[in-house]
Design an enzyme around this catalytic site. Structure first.
Site, mmCIF file in Angstrom:
data_model
loop_
_atom_site.group_PDB
_atom_site.id
_atom_site.type_symbol
_atom_site.label_atom_id
_atom_site.label_comp_id
_atom_site.label_asym_id
_atom_site.label_seq_id
_atom_site.Cartn_x
_atom_site.Cartn_y
_atom_site.Cartn_z
ATOM 1 N N HIS A 1 43.506 38.564 34.936
ATOM 2 C CA HIS A 1 42.984 38.014 36.106
ATOM 3 C C HIS A 1 43.843 38.716 37.477
ATOM 4 O O HIS A 1 45.111 38.766 37.148
ATOM 5 C CB HIS A 1 42.694 36.639 36.358
ATOM 6 C CG HIS A 1 41.628 36.162 35.548
ATOM 7 N ND1 HIS A 1 41.121 34.930 35.760
ATOM 8 C CD2 HIS A 1 40.684 36.897 34.943
ATOM 9 C CE1 HIS A 1 39.991 34.868 34.867
ATOM 10 N NE2 HIS A 1 39.767 36.163 34.246
ATOM 11 N N GLU B 1 45.384 36.769 39.740
ATOM 12 C CA GLU B 1 46.269 35.952 40.015
ATOM 13 C C GLU B 1 47.684 35.945 39.086
ATOM 14 O O GLU B 1 48.747 36.085 39.122
ATOM 15 C CB GLU B 1 46.021 34.496 39.882
ATOM 16 C CG GLU B 1 44.780 34.151 41.024
ATOM 17 C CD GLU B 1 43.149 34.524 40.384
ATOM 18 O OE1 GLU B 1 42.440 33.478 40.416
ATOM 19 O OE2 GLU B 1 43.278 35.465 39.691
#
Length: 167
Positions: A91, A93
């Site tokens: 992801h 993040e």
């Protein structure tokens, strides 16, 4: 002797984005590097108005991208927000946190700007990385992530980005 004139600045009508809008706009630029077939997500880690790291979702370095191999989650009909372990990609993040660690950049006390609300896996990483604030635009179907972030004391800020006409 030459005499200098004082120049009067011209009045212009430049619309300057707020810092929040500026960093959120950058998340959208970062998201354009995504190789995910389902969703393009961008993340920017900021402290004291300085960008420390960026990340987008996609396969790990040196591996084929999902647009080359296909999406296993799509093939299996896995809904968004479920069975993260079936995804080959990281992801946005996660990639931003990993990039900071890889380059030895401290992100404790930083703000994470992200196009989407983090999932539970990213939320756990964000909590342990010491990020204090998350600014995001779109939701994500992950109730546990919302609960954990709230209990951790991380400030969550959902914003609506102003997009100029023609963009």
């Amino acid at each position: 002797m030459t005499r200098l004139r004082k120049l009067k600045p011209k009045k212009t009508h430049i619309l300057r984005p707020s810092w929040e809008e500026y960093f959120m706009d950058i998340t959208h630029l970062v998201a354009k590097r995504s190789t995910c077939l389902r969703r393009q997500v961008g993340a920017v880690v900021v402290k004291d108005r300085k960008i420390l790291a960026t990340g987008y979702n996609g396969a790990p370095a040196r591996l084929e991208h999902c647009f080359d191999t296909g999406c296993l989650r799509e093939k299996l009909g896995v809904p968004s927000g479920e069975r993260h372990e079936l995804c080959r990609g990281l992801h946005a993040e996660q990639n931003a946190i990993i990039q900071a660690a890889y380059h030895g950049v401290e992100i404790n006390g930083a703000t994470l700007y992200c196009t989407n609300h983090p999932c539970v896996i990213c939320s756990k990483m964000i909590i342990n990385a010491g990020i204090e604030t998350i600014v995001y635009e779109e939701g994500y179907a992950d109730a546990l992530a919302k609960t954990m972030l709230k209990k951790s004391g991380i400030k969550l800020e959902k914003i609506t980005r102003k997009v100029e006409r023609g963009k």
